[in-house]
Design an enzyme around this catalytic site. Sequence first.
Site, PDB file in Angstrom:
ATOM      1  N   MET A  80     -43.806   8.825  36.151  1.00 31.71           N
ATOM      2  CA  MET A  80     -43.012   9.995  37.512  1.00 31.71           C
ATOM      3  C   MET A  80     -42.052  10.859  36.822  1.00 31.71           C
ATOM      4  O   MET A  80     -42.216  11.957  37.292  1.00 31.71           O
ATOM      5  CB  MET A  80     -42.438   9.013  38.419  1.00 31.71           C
ATOM      6  CG  MET A  80     -43.636   8.296  39.273  1.00 31.71           C
ATOM      7  SD  MET A  80     -44.970   9.120  39.901  1.00 31.71           S
ATOM      8  CE  MET A  80     -44.103   9.951  41.376  1.00 31.71           C
ATOM      9  N   ASP A 113     -34.099   9.144  28.449  1.00 32.08           N
ATOM     10  CA  ASP A 113     -34.923   7.689  28.683  1.00 32.08           C
ATOM     11  C   ASP A 113     -33.966   6.861  27.649  1.00 32.08           C
ATOM     12  O   ASP A 113     -33.146   7.425  26.954  1.00 32.08           O
ATOM     13  CB  ASP A 113     -36.384   7.675  28.305  1.00 32.08           C
ATOM     14  CG  ASP A 113     -37.055   6.555  28.813  1.00 32.08           C
ATOM     15  OD1 ASP A 113     -36.709   5.548  28.495  1.00 32.08           O
ATOM     16  OD2 ASP A 113     -37.929   6.884  29.805  1.00 32.08           O
ATOM     17  N   VAL A 165     -36.435   5.480  36.915  1.00 32.10           N
ATOM     18  CA  VAL A 165     -36.832   4.309  35.863  1.00 32.10           C
ATOM     19  C   VAL A 165     -37.465   3.283  36.716  1.00 32.10           C
ATOM     20  O   VAL A 165     -37.781   3.276  37.979  1.00 32.10           O
ATOM     21  CB  VAL A 165     -35.213   3.482  35.507  1.00 32.10           C
ATOM     22  CG1 VAL A 165     -34.423   4.719  34.835  1.00 32.10           C
ATOM     23  CG2 VAL A 165     -34.593   3.037  36.580  1.00 32.10           C
ATOM     24  N   VAL A 166     -38.069   2.032  35.821  1.00 28.31           N
ATOM     25  CA  VAL A 166     -38.893   0.993  36.290  1.00 28.31           C
ATOM     26  C   VAL A 166     -38.095   0.469  37.727  1.00 28.31           C
ATOM     27  O   VAL A 166     -37.123   0.364  38.007  1.00 28.31           O
ATOM     28  CB  VAL A 166     -39.095  -0.062  35.301  1.00 28.31           C
ATOM     29  CG1 VAL A 166     -40.069   0.450  34.432  1.00 28.31           C
ATOM     30  CG2 VAL A 166     -37.800  -0.640  34.692  1.00 28.31           C
ATOM     31  N   GLU A 167     -39.079   0.079  38.625  1.00 26.69           N
ATOM     32  CA  GLU A 167     -38.685  -0.441  39.960  1.00 26.69           C
ATOM     33  C   GLU A 167     -38.287  -1.735  40.083  1.00 26.69           C
ATOM     34  O   GLU A 167     -38.693  -2.859  40.156  1.00 26.69           O
ATOM     35  CB  GLU A 167     -40.213  -0.476  40.647  1.00 26.69           C
ATOM     36  CG  GLU A 167     -39.885  -0.583  42.252  1.00 26.69           C
ATOM     37  CD  GLU A 167     -39.475   0.593  42.868  1.00 26.69           C
ATOM     38  OE1 GLU A 167     -39.063   1.305  42.170  1.00 26.69           O
ATOM     39  OE2 GLU A 167     -39.777   0.613  44.324  1.00 26.69           O
ATOM     40  N   LYS A 189     -31.760  -0.254  38.609  1.00 25.79           N
ATOM     41  CA  LYS A 189     -31.334   0.986  39.471  1.00 25.79           C
ATOM     42  C   LYS A 189     -30.075   1.005  39.745  1.00 25.79           C
ATOM     43  O   LYS A 189     -29.041   1.912  39.847  1.00 25.79           O
ATOM     44  CB  LYS A 189     -32.153   0.917  40.749  1.00 25.79           C
ATOM     45  CG  LYS A 189     -33.764   1.114  40.257  1.00 25.79           C
ATOM     46  CD  LYS A 189     -34.774   2.024  41.247  1.00 25.79           C
ATOM     47  CE  LYS A 189     -36.102   2.150  40.910  1.00 25.79           C
ATOM     48  NZ  LYS A 189     -36.642   3.249  40.638  1.00 25.79           N
ATOM     49  N   SER A 205     -40.234   3.515  45.060  1.00 25.33           N
ATOM     50  CA  SER A 205     -41.378   3.448  46.038  1.00 25.33           C
ATOM     51  C   SER A 205     -40.905   2.633  47.034  1.00 25.33           C
ATOM     52  O   SER A 205     -41.681   2.920  48.061  1.00 25.33           O
ATOM     53  CB  SER A 205     -42.422   2.613  45.322  1.00 25.33           C
ATOM     54  OG  SER A 205     -42.749   3.306  44.042  1.00 25.33           O
ATOM     55  N   HIS A 246     -38.835  10.693  47.480  1.00 19.28           N
ATOM     56  CA  HIS A 246     -40.054  10.049  46.782  1.00 19.28           C
ATOM     57  C   HIS A 246     -41.270  10.694  46.534  1.00 19.28           C
ATOM     58  O   HIS A 246     -41.964  11.359  47.705  1.00 19.28           O
ATOM     59  CB  HIS A 246     -40.324   8.881  47.831  1.00 19.28           C
ATOM     60  CG  HIS A 246     -41.501   7.934  47.502  1.00 19.28           C
ATOM     61  ND1 HIS A 246     -42.328   7.310  48.470  1.00 19.28           N
ATOM     62  CD2 HIS A 246     -42.065   7.550  46.254  1.00 19.28           C
ATOM     63  CE1 HIS A 246     -43.358   6.730  47.854  1.00 19.28           C
ATOM     64  NE2 HIS A 246     -43.035   6.715  46.514  1.00 19.28           N
ATOM     65  N   ASN A 301     -47.771  10.129  43.155  1.00 14.84           N
ATOM     66  CA  ASN A 301     -48.426  10.364  41.716  1.00 14.84           C
ATOM     67  C   ASN A 301     -50.045  10.801  42.090  1.00 14.84           C
ATOM     68  O   ASN A 301     -50.581  10.352  42.873  1.00 14.84           O
ATOM     69  CB  ASN A 301     -48.405   8.852  41.147  1.00 14.84           C
ATOM     70  CG  ASN A 301     -48.962   8.895  39.849  1.00 14.84           C
ATOM     71  OD1 ASN A 301     -49.146   9.867  39.069  1.00 14.84           O
ATOM     72  ND2 ASN A 301     -49.166   7.822  39.341  1.00 14.84           N
ATOM     73  N   GLU A 351     -41.445  12.073  50.482  1.00 15.83           N
ATOM     74  CA  GLU A 351     -40.496  11.428  51.556  1.00 15.83           C
ATOM     75  C   GLU A 351     -39.232  11.808  51.185  1.00 15.83           C
ATOM     76  O   GLU A 351     -38.735  11.224  50.047  1.00 15.83           O
ATOM     77  CB  GLU A 351     -40.914  10.042  51.339  1.00 15.83           C
ATOM     78  CG  GLU A 351     -42.264   9.723  52.426  1.00 15.83           C
ATOM     79  CD  GLU A 351     -42.583   8.205  52.350  1.00 15.83           C
ATOM     80  OE1 GLU A 351     -42.586   7.514  53.418  1.00 15.83           O
ATOM     81  OE2 GLU A 351     -42.632   7.397  51.362  1.00 15.83           O
ATOM     82  N   ASN A 385     -45.977   4.043  51.761  1.00 15.24           N
ATOM     83  CA  ASN A 385     -46.451   2.893  51.136  1.00 15.24           C
ATOM     84  C   ASN A 385     -46.688   1.908  51.968  1.00 15.24           C
ATOM     85  O   ASN A 385     -47.589   0.932  51.646  1.00 15.24           O
ATOM     86  CB  ASN A 385     -45.583   2.587  49.933  1.00 15.24           C
ATOM     87  CG  ASN A 385     -45.894   3.420  48.809  1.00 15.24           C
ATOM     88  OD1 ASN A 385     -46.650   4.067  48.466  1.00 15.24           O
ATOM     89  ND2 ASN A 385     -44.694   3.564  47.883  1.00 15.24           N
TER      90      ASN A 385
END
Length: 709
Positions: free
Chosen positions: A327, A346, A403-405, A410, A432, A453, A456, A465, A503
């Site tokens: 993303m 990153d 970053v990762v969910e 976060k 998400s 949001h 992809n 969103e 989602n």
Amino acid sequence: MSLTFKKQHDFGIIEFDQDDSKVNLLTAENIKRLDVLLDEVKVKKDISALLIVSKKKDVFIAGADIKEIEDITDPLDGQAKAKAGQDVLNKLEDLPMPTIAVIDGVALGGGCELLLACKFRMATCNSKVRIGLPEVNLGFVPGFGGTWRLPRLVGFSEGLTMILTGKPISGNKALKIGLVDRIVTEKGLDQHILDFMADVHRGKKLKNRFPRKKKKGFLGFLDHSLIGQAIVVSQARKNVLKTTKGFYPAPLRAIDLIKETFYMTNRRKVMDMESAAFGKLAVTDISKNCVKVFYLSEEYKKLTCEGADDIVPQSIDKCAVLGAGIMGGGIAQLFSAKNIWVRLKDINLDAVAKGFQAASKVFHSATKRRRLTKAQATLKMAHITGTLDYSGFKNVNLVIEAVVENMDLKKKVFKELSEVTGKDTILATNTSALSVTEMASQTKDPSKVIGIHFFNPVHRMPLVEVITTPQTSKETIVTTLKLIKQLGKTPILVKDSCGFIVNRILLAYINEAGRLLEECGGMERIDKIMTDFGMPMGPLLLSDEVGLDVGVKVLHILEQGLGERFKAVDIFEKVYAKGLLGKKSGSGFYIHGKKRVPNEKIFGMLKVHGSGELNANECRQRLVYVMINEAAQCLEEKLVDKSSAIDAGMIFGTGFPPFRGGLLRYADSVGIENIIASLEYFAKELHADRFKPCDYLLKLRETGSSFFN
Ligand code: NAD
């Protein structure tokens, strides 16, 4: 008066300037007025040429009035309306003097058909010049002579392509294919017009006019020979069926019309055939739904924040993206494509490099499709700089975290961001499903925190969103909406909640598909039921595309936040645990090789606990009605302000078939009573609470209303 005539020197000018409107439309009233003016012009002996111009900025004529087309319920009425427009444009075509359309903005639909009826066309270099016939996207064919005049002017295959794609073309492209005769600068337009008219009168070969040479070689064969045209038609039909899966009749009818009328010279007969086709198509449900989706798209593209009219948005020209994964790389590309400077951060160089590669791949494909030159792509790519630390973050207007969910991670990065950015910087998350409010709680100023949001792949998916928390300030919302528009995306506003809207509804559907798979086996059968309904792909293939890891993780979050009905079905857990993540790992429910085939391993993991039988109708109802029930629950929780936001979310975020009008418009067409009856039946038969109709649906039934009435 919307249309006026004036005489200047020895030529006449018809000027379009629609009252109380930013655009000109070919309304029934304007058509009548044009008819009167043309009758007057026809007998004027002192006019050597007629110019058709627009007084509106960046607009020639934006098209026919779609509202008038929407009101057509009788094919004969539709045919008569088209005929009225045709008659006037025929009159324009038959004028004895040279007629010249001066195009300095959009000329679409009826506007394009009007300029086709002129003898000459000149366009300016204004980047807003877009010429085209988008009618098939609204479920009907051009009705004012466009299916006949366009291919005859620009050539069989070029005309067919323009009508079938509905995509407008630029002034330069129009010059290249012979749709306009000359391109001039916007500056000194009056003089350019005089020069052009002088050339027309002298009858000399128009200076700068693109020579309409007959195409040579194979392209010439395709365009000019009957066999060549038959090949073009057959290929066009194949392409249309592939992209529309046969759900949209308008493009197929357009192909037939063009094929049948291209060589016909009896204009009246041609026009009758076109207007009859228009009338028949304009009254179909498919067309009515496509028109509604057009309005939906227009409404949400211009979405504003209620009660914030006097708030001036912050300007955004420098951003940062945290996380250069799937993303993050996509978001950085999107920003840079719009000339926004981006710092891409990153945790290691390899990850940053991957983000750059992802962005570069999108630009590369744009250059291959000639959307950008190599130099332009390089210039845009130069807007992205990579970093492993927070250098440069002090000066950015907005940071988007991708970053990762994981909530702990976060929260940590939001705390850091709050320290390293300026006091006006907006801090956004691309999560998400996780709580934006919880992330905001880690910052010094939660009013600057919002969810943005993206879907992809970022460069392709139109929906965003925008997630607001109770603390998000109106200024933050207004600025974010402006940014989304700047990026060319369509926003919907959603209140912070578990999984937001899209989602949440989509995962209810995908999980139900997993249950059906466990009951009867056979992913292809389940997927086909939904592609037959019009979804771009079936739910199990979709979960392979999204990635089983992403899907299962989101289901866990949804189960935690919304309860048992979102518990991931066993087959998802098993497939995920085996590392079969879908397309990204080469296999999931399918093996994604050169040819996609069902993954036999899945059958070994399934304990089919139903009869193995599949009733397609029930299966489709379960999959669609579970989404409708979840969507109604979202409305009950007031996560969005109205039903249209859900339809916009599902169409532009998941590809829900536009010809069905949207998830909730579809529900209305089935009938609330019928949906509740089916949900109650499934709840009882399957002992499944997830099918219990939610209060919102029951209230609709009680009050005799529906989602849109
Ligand atoms: P990804 O795993 O591809 O990328 C995440 C990146 O974040 C990795 O490169 C990782 O190295 C980096 N990262 C980890 N910790 C970091 C830190 N402290 N600072 C900077 N970078 C760090 O994940 P993704 O699929 O791009 O998803 C990112 C976010 O977007 C998630 O919240 C996800 O839920 C959301 N999202 C994903 C999709 C999708 O389809 N993948 C769609 C919409 C939203």
